[in-house]
Design an enzyme around this catalytic site. Structure first.
Site, PDB file in Angstrom:
ATOM      1  N   ASP A   1      -3.611  -1.137   9.334  1.00  0.00           N
ATOM      2  CA  ASP A   1      -3.517  -1.176   7.872  1.00  0.00           C
ATOM      3  C   ASP A   1      -4.200  -2.401   7.266  1.00  0.00           C
ATOM      4  O   ASP A   1      -4.432  -2.445   6.049  1.00  0.00           O
ATOM      5  CB  ASP A   1      -2.051  -1.178   7.427  1.00  0.00           C
ATOM      6  CG  ASP A   1      -1.398   0.191   7.524  1.00  0.00           C
ATOM      7  OD1 ASP A   1      -2.138   1.195   7.566  1.00  0.00           O
ATOM      8  OD2 ASP A   1      -0.157   0.251   7.564  1.00  0.00           O
TER       9      ASP A   1
ATOM     10  N   LYS B   1       0.847  -1.195   0.000  1.00  0.00           N
ATOM     11  CA  LYS B   1       0.000   0.000   0.000  1.00  0.00           C
ATOM     12  C   LYS B   1       0.878   1.240   0.000  1.00  0.00           C
ATOM     13  O   LYS B   1       2.056   1.212   0.376  1.00  0.00           O
ATOM     14  CB  LYS B   1      -0.931  -0.001   1.220  1.00  0.00           C
ATOM     15  CG  LYS B   1      -0.245  -0.004   2.593  1.00  0.00           C
ATOM     16  CD  LYS B   1       0.201   1.367   3.088  1.00  0.00           C
ATOM     17  CE  LYS B   1       0.915   1.310   4.419  1.00  0.00           C
ATOM     18  NZ  LYS B   1       1.495   2.620   4.820  1.00  0.00           N
TER      19      LYS B   1
END
Length: 321
Positions: free
Chosen positions: A141, A11
């Site tokens: 996350d 990410k």
């Protein structure tokens, strides 16, 4: 034997704003997060006649067995569903491509792939919302990474047939990572530059608190979201924010020196674009435009950084979205 192989995308934070701190010590965030085409490979194999074990192997020898967040993910989904695996082994193998301790969410991506994969292999029929709930209990996350894994592997159908647009997506992420709103966007290219050392996320957040810093204005994130929605790709440099940059540089002075080395190298290779830190570090990102690609800037900067004695720089071209 049942087996499934999934890509686990890294990410990138295009905006990272710290809103506040909860009583339990967790920081509330306002972020724009996007997946990339840099992926770990996670293979999950279910074998019968085993000893009811979860086994994790990894190409990074430091992260074997219960030391790996993927182990925690497997245990968490089993606990959530009350599923017992007597007479069955869960074997997880992770081939790392995402640098460790780099701010790219590699561990979270692997955990997300395990949650998504076991939901399918064990036919648990959990919704995307339930998968995100499990992931949130593991790390902030992981919920977004679940969204990214579903998109990467076209498994969004587990949640009432909804899917993420093929042309790419970014998500506005709030709370402590569990609030996710997808936004369609056009994919774009960037460079990751990793200096060859790891950063501990907890240490960076601790330094943020010690310094008594105040988060950026929400207006900046709103402008970034608008730029992405309208495909104003190269407004990203103007609107990029990361509230962890200052505390990361205080906690790891070498990190700021590495950023300065990348900037110096950019000036030597006619690539004087801004250099942004990703997440809590240690990776930096440079947005690419067409003229930079034609001038082979990625190769020039990699060649120049390769002779730097103080760091072991790695340059990784990526597609974001």
């Amino acid at each position: 034997m049942m087996e499934l192989t999934l890509g686990a995308p890294a990410k990138v934070n295009l905006s990272l704003r710290i809103v506040g701190r909860k009583a339990n010590g967790y920081h509330e965030l306002d972020m724009l997060m996007a997946p990339t085409d840099l992926c770990d490979t996670v293979k999950i194999r279910i074998t019968k006649h085993g000893g009811a074990d979860i086994r994790v192997t990894c190409s990074d020898q430091r992260m074997q067995g219960s030391n790996n967040i993927a182990y925690k993910a497997a245990a968490a989904i089993l606990q959530y569903t009350g599923r017992r695996i007597s007479g069955t082994d869960i074997n997880i193998n992770i081939e790392k491509s995402i640098p460790v301790g780099a701010g790219l969410g590699g561990g979270s991506a692997d955990a997300a792939a395990v949650i998504v994969g076991l939901n399918k292999l064990l036919d648990l029929k959990l919704s995307k919302g339930q998968l995100i709930e499990i992931g949130h209990g593991i790390g902030s996350d992981v919920p977004f990474c679940i969204e990214a894994v579903l998109n990467e592997n076209n498994e969004s159908s587990c949640d009432s047939g909804s899917s993420v647009a093929d042309k790419g997506f970014v998500a506005r992420v709030g709370g402590t990572g569990e609030q996710i709103h997808d936004i369609s966007m056009k994919k774009f290219k960037a460079l990751f530059v990793n200096p060859g050392f790891e950063v501990n996320t907890g240490s960076v957040y601790k330094k943020y608190d010690e310094l008594g810093l105040v988060g950026s204005s929400s207006d900046v994130v709103d402008k970034m979201e608008k730029a992405l929605t309208n495909n104003e790709i190269f407004s990203l440099d103007e609107y990029f924010i990361n509230d962890l940059t200052i505390p990361a540089f205080h906690a790891y002075p070498r990190l700021e020196a590495a950023r300065d080395e990348i900037i110096k190298t950019g000036s030597k290779t006619n690539m004087e674009d801004p250099v942004h830190m990703v997440g809590s570090g240690s990776t930096f990102m440079i947005f690419l435009n067409e003229s930079m690609e034609k001038e082979r800037a990625p190769f020039s900067i990699e060649e120049t950084l390769s002779v730097c004695d103080d760091y072991r720089f790695t340059v990784i071209p990526v597609v974001v979205g």
